[in-house]
Design a protein around this motif. Sequence first.
Motif, PDB file in Angstrom:
ATOM      1  N   GLU A 634      12.227  11.271  15.010  1.00  0.00           N
ATOM      2  CA  GLU A 634      13.385  11.200  15.906  1.00  0.00           C
ATOM      3  C   GLU A 634      13.516   9.839  16.574  1.00  0.00           C
ATOM      4  N   ASP A 635      12.365   9.206  16.875  1.00  0.00           N
ATOM      5  CA  ASP A 635      12.434   7.902  17.547  1.00  0.00           C
ATOM      6  C   ASP A 635      12.532   6.738  16.570  1.00  0.00           C
ATOM      7  N   GLY A 636      12.675   7.033  15.265  1.00  0.00           N
ATOM      8  CA  GLY A 636      12.864   5.985  14.269  1.00  0.00           C
ATOM      9  C   GLY A 636      11.614   5.707  13.459  1.00  0.00           C
ATOM     10  N   VAL A 637      11.829   5.110  12.309  1.00  0.00           N
ATOM     11  CA  VAL A 637      10.738   4.748  11.404  1.00  0.00           C
ATOM     12  C   VAL A 637      10.204   3.373  11.792  1.00  0.00           C
ATOM     13  N   ASN A 638       8.889   3.198  11.741  1.00  0.00           N
ATOM     14  CA  ASN A 638       8.319   1.878  11.984  1.00  0.00           C
ATOM     15  C   ASN A 638       8.809   0.890  10.920  1.00  0.00           C
ATOM     16  N   SER A 639       9.111  -0.328  11.348  1.00  0.00           N
ATOM     17  CA  SER A 639       9.657  -1.325  10.419  1.00  0.00           C
ATOM     18  C   SER A 639       8.597  -1.926   9.512  1.00  0.00           C
ATOM     19  N   ILE A 640       7.312  -1.598   9.717  1.00  0.00           N
ATOM     20  CA  ILE A 640       6.291  -2.061   8.779  1.00  0.00           C
ATOM     21  C   ILE A 640       6.556  -1.419   7.422  1.00  0.00           C
ATOM     22  N   VAL A 641       6.284  -2.161   6.345  1.00  0.00           N
ATOM     23  CA  VAL A 641       6.770  -1.767   5.021  1.00  0.00           C
ATOM     24  C   VAL A 641       5.619  -1.600   4.038  1.00  0.00           C
ATOM     25  N   MET A 642       5.685  -0.522   3.261  1.00  0.00           N
ATOM     26  CA  MET A 642       4.893  -0.370   2.046  1.00  0.00           C
ATOM     27  C   MET A 642       5.822  -0.664   0.869  1.00  0.00           C
ATOM     28  N   SER A 643       5.408  -1.556  -0.019  1.00  0.00           N
ATOM     29  CA  SER A 643       6.293  -2.034  -1.080  1.00  0.00           C
ATOM     30  C   SER A 643       5.880  -1.513  -2.450  1.00  0.00           C
ATOM     31  N   PRO A 644       6.787  -0.859  -3.179  1.00  0.00           N
ATOM     32  CA  PRO A 644       6.509  -0.539  -4.582  1.00  0.00           C
ATOM     33  C   PRO A 644       6.282  -1.822  -5.376  1.00  0.00           C
ATOM     34  N   VAL A 645       5.349  -1.773  -6.334  1.00  0.00           N
ATOM     35  CA  VAL A 645       4.966  -3.013  -7.012  1.00  0.00           C
ATOM     36  C   VAL A 645       4.430  -2.720  -8.406  1.00  0.00           C
ATOM     37  N   ASN A 646       4.683  -3.634  -9.330  1.00  0.00           N
ATOM     38  CA  ASN A 646       3.911  -3.716 -10.567  1.00  0.00           C
ATOM     39  C   ASN A 646       2.805  -4.726 -10.288  1.00  0.00           C
ATOM     40  N   PRO A 647       1.560  -4.274 -10.129  1.00  0.00           N
ATOM     41  CA  PRO A 647       0.509  -5.200  -9.681  1.00  0.00           C
ATOM     42  C   PRO A 647       0.138  -6.280 -10.689  1.00  0.00           C
ATOM     43  N   HIS A 648       0.547  -6.136 -11.971  1.00  0.00           N
ATOM     44  CA  HIS A 648       0.163  -7.088 -13.022  1.00  0.00           C
ATOM     45  C   HIS A 648      -1.360  -7.124 -13.187  1.00  0.00           C
ATOM     46  N   THR A 649      -1.973  -5.946 -13.164  1.00  0.00           N
ATOM     47  CA  THR A 649      -3.420  -5.819 -13.365  1.00  0.00           C
ATOM     48  C   THR A 649      -3.681  -4.746 -14.422  1.00  0.00           C
ATOM     49  N   ILE A 650      -2.949  -4.812 -15.532  1.00  0.00           N
ATOM     50  CA  ILE A 650      -2.943  -3.745 -16.523  1.00  0.00           C
ATOM     51  C   ILE A 650      -4.243  -3.737 -17.342  1.00  0.00           C
ATOM     52  N   THR A 651      -4.795  -2.536 -17.534  1.00  0.00           N
ATOM     53  CA  THR A 651      -5.921  -2.352 -18.432  1.00  0.00           C
ATOM     54  C   THR A 651      -5.565  -1.269 -19.446  1.00  0.00           C
ATOM     55  N   LYS A 652      -6.292  -1.271 -20.562  1.00  0.00           N
ATOM     56  CA  LYS A 652      -6.015  -0.293 -21.619  1.00  0.00           C
ATOM     57  C   LYS A 652      -6.281   1.119 -21.123  1.00  0.00           C
ATOM     58  N   LYS A 653      -7.379   1.309 -20.421  1.00  0.00           N
ATOM     59  CA  LYS A 653      -7.726   2.622 -19.885  1.00  0.00           C
ATOM     60  C   LYS A 653      -7.039   2.819 -18.544  1.00  0.00           C
ATOM     61  N   GLY A 654      -6.345   3.923 -18.397  1.00  0.00           N
ATOM     62  CA  GLY A 654      -5.629   4.196 -17.155  1.00  0.00           C
ATOM     63  C   GLY A 654      -6.552   4.676 -16.047  1.00  0.00           C
ATOM     64  N   ARG A 655      -6.005   4.754 -14.837  1.00  0.00           N
ATOM     65  CA  ARG A 655      -6.781   5.283 -13.732  1.00  0.00           C
ATOM     66  C   ARG A 655      -7.030   6.774 -13.948  1.00  0.00           C
TER      67      ARG A 655
END
Length: 823
Positions: A634-655
Motif C-alpha cells: 500500500e505504501d509503494g514498492v521500493n525503487s531498488i531493482v532486481m534486473s532480469p539478465v542473461n549472465p553470459h556464463t553458459i555451461t553445457k550442464k544446466g543447474r
Amino acid sequence: MKKLLLLLLLLTLTTFGITLYPIGDKKIPTPQAVPEKVSHSAAPESKNSCLSCHQGIEHIREPQSKMMKAIFKKAEKAGAKGNDCVVCHGGNPASRNKEKAHSGTLPYFENHRGPKAFYPSPGSPWINDNTCGMCHPKQVASQWNNLMNTEGGKIHGALWGFGAKEGYNHTASNFDGENIHKRIGTKVYQNYMKKLSEEQPNAFPKKMHEIPKAPTADEIEKDPSLSVYTYLRQECLRCHTSGKGRKRRGDYRGIGCSSCHIPYSNEGLYEGKDPTIDRKEHGHLLVHAIQSSRKVKVQVHDINYSGIPVETCTTCHNRGKRIGVSYQGLMETEYQSTFDDEGNGQPKLHTKRYLHLQEDIHYSKGMLCQDCHTSIDHHGDGFITGANLGAVEIECQDCHGTTDKYPWELPLGYSDEFEISPKTGKARGTTKTLASYLRQGAIPKDTGDGFLLSARGNPLTKAVRKGDKVVMHLASGKDITLTPLKKLKEENKLSKEGLVAMDQIKAHTDRLECYTCHASWAPQCYGCHVKIDYSGGKQNPDYLAASHSHHNGVTGDHTNLKDFLVDGKVTETRSYLRWEDPALAQNGEGRISPVIPGCQVILTVIGKDGKAKLQNHIFKLKGMEINGTVDTPEDGVNSIVMSPVNPHTITKKGRSCESCHASEKALGYGIKGGKYFADQTKTTIVDLMTADQRVLPSQVDEQIPAIPNLKDDLSRFIDENGTQLQTVGNHWKLSQAMDNETRAKVDRRGVCLSCHQEMPSKDLAVSLMTHTAEMAGVKIDNEMHKNIVHKSLLLSAWIQVLGGLLLGGGIIYWYLRRRKRQP
C-alpha cells in the motif's frame, strides 16, 4: 609495394604540442588548438610524406584489401596520390612542419566527402560522417541512436532508483535525438520491430532528450533527488561511445567507431613501430590498425589475429550486468589475492579485482562477442530503443533450436515473444539474400543451405545451415560445426537430465529462457550504497559535458577534464556479493529468467553544511508498477531493482533441479528466505553493554546506521503472499516477480517429507523394507535412492491406473449382470 598509412588515431596528440596535468595519479594529454579551415596543396604524387616522421607505423588495413583500395582511389581523386593518410585524417601532406602538417585539409575535401580539418581521431562520432561514413553511411548514421551511445537503459535505471523521475518512459539520453532514417534490416525485421514498438511505446520512444545539467550545491539544498544527475554525469556516463571515458587500467579505448575497431591494451601503451610515440605513456592504442571481421588481419609483434577481442568489449561491459567480464569467468572481489612473484597483490582492472570462475562455454570454444551478436546488435538499426531487450535481436534457439524443432523450423519471434505464451506460426526457414550493409562484412563463400535467421528475421551471416547441422564461421577465422538439439535427441546424445528438462517438461521450453538453466553463475552485487557529497566545495568532472565539448573530433575527456568540474563527489560501495544460483523472475519477453541486483540505490546526500539531506534513503514508488499479476504494498514498492539478465556464463550442464525447485532464493523469497539479516530499519551499535543491551559508554558511534525503508533482505523481492517488495525490471511491461500461480508450479520445497514422514518406524511395510535392505547390505546412496523413488512412482502410478481400470471394469460388469437379471 605502396606504403600506406593513416596518421595516428590519437597518437599525434603525444608527438607535439602537448601539455600534461595531473588528475589523481594519472596524466592526461592536452592537444594544441588546430585551425578549423585551412586548405593546402597536395604533396608530390606517389610519395607518402607523412612517413617522413611516422616511418614504421602499421598499415591501418592490408594494402590489398578493398578498404585500402577505396582509400587509394579517394586519395588520387583528391590530388594526393600516395598520401593515403589524408583520406581519414586530413592535414597538409606537403609540409614537413609538424604544426602545418597537422592542420587543415586538402581543397578537394572542402567540396567533397572527406575530412574538413585535421582529425587526430577519425573514428570520433563528432566527425566520422566525413571519414568512416564515406563507406559506411548507414552504420555511422545509426550511431547516435545506438544504445551504447544514448545509454538510455542505464540512465533510466538510475532515474528509477532515484524516485523514477520519468516513470516508465525511456526518453532521457546522453543527447537530444530522434529516429533519423529508414530502419536498417530486412522487410520482415522492419515490420516485426514496427509492431513491437507499437506494443511497447515506453521503451521505443520516437525522440529522446539530453538529461539535465548537473545541479549546483545550492540546488541540492532545495531538492536532493536532483543528485541523480551528478551521479550519472560523474560516475555512470563514462562508457558511451561519444567520449573517451575514464583512463584507468582496463578502461583505455578509442572513441566512436574506434571504441570497438581499434585495439587498446589494459595499460593503454603503444607497442607498434612509429618512432614518434612514447611507449611508456598511457592512453595510446596498441597498434595503428583496424580490427573487424575474419577477413581483416591485425599483426601485433609476431602474432596475427582477426575479429574484435572480447577484452575490447569489457572496457565498458564490466559494470551493471557485467556481461563482458562474466563471459570470461571473472567475478569481482574485494580481496587482493593472489600474489605475484614479488609479493604484490592482484592489480586493479576496471578499478576492481577478480576471482576466476567458470567461463562461458562459447568463450572456451573461441567465440568472440561478435560471433553471436549481429551488426544491428552492435551498431543499431537507426531507431531509438530504451533497453537491451529492445536492441538485441538474437535468441539462443536461433542456432540451437529446440528438441522438437531445428532453428529453421521455428517461427519468427520464438523466445522473443514479449508475451507469456510461446510464439507459433510457419517455419522461418533460411536465406541466401543479404542486404548491402551486411555484404560489407565477412561473408563465407560456402553458404550451404542458407543463412539462419534471427528471431526477428535478419540473416545471421556467421551461421550457415549444412543439412541437419549448423556451421559457425567465427570472426577469429575458426569454423565450428554445431549440432542442434533436435539432432542430438535423434542421435541419443542428450543426457537423461537434459531430456527431462528440455523435452519432457514442455513448460520449460515454453516459458523459460535457455540460460535460466544453463547459466552456471551470475554476479550479484547487493545494495548500491551511493554517497554524493556537496560539502566543502567538492567537485569532480562531468564526463558527459566533456564529451559534448569537442574540437575536430577530439573531446574534452581526451584533454582537460578540469574544465568540466561540477559540484559534488560520488562514492559507491555495496552491502555484499554473491555469484551462486541467481533468483528467478519474469523478464520483459514474458519468459522466466535469472535476476540479479540492478540499481539497488540506497542514497545518502551530504549538503553544503556537511549534514545529510538524505541518509541511507530508498525511494518509494506508489502506483508506478505496471504489471497486473502480482500485488504491491500500500505504501509503494521500493525503487531498488532486481534486473532480469542473461549472465553470459553458459555451461553445457544446466543447474540442478533442486537449485530452482527447492530454493527459497530462486522463488524470490531471498537467500534462505531472507532470514539471515536482522532488522535493517534499526541502527546497530556495537560497544560495551549490559545483558539486556543497554549501552554503557556515553561516547559511542553507530556501527551500522539504519536503512529506514529496508524491511527485508536485499535478496528478497516478493513475499509468500505474492506482494512484490522491490522493482523487478524497470524497462518492460511484463518484467515482474513470478506470480502466485507460477511460484506454486515451481515450488517443491519439503518434498522429501512426503515420503519420509512415514520412514522407517511409522509404517510396517516401510520398516520391513528398511530392515531387509540393512540385512542384505544394500547401500542406499544417492543413485539407489533415486532408483527407489523412480520405481515407487512407477509402481504407484500403475497400481492407480490398473486399479482404476479394474474398478471401472468391475462396475460395468456388475451393471451388465444386473440388467440381464431384470425381467
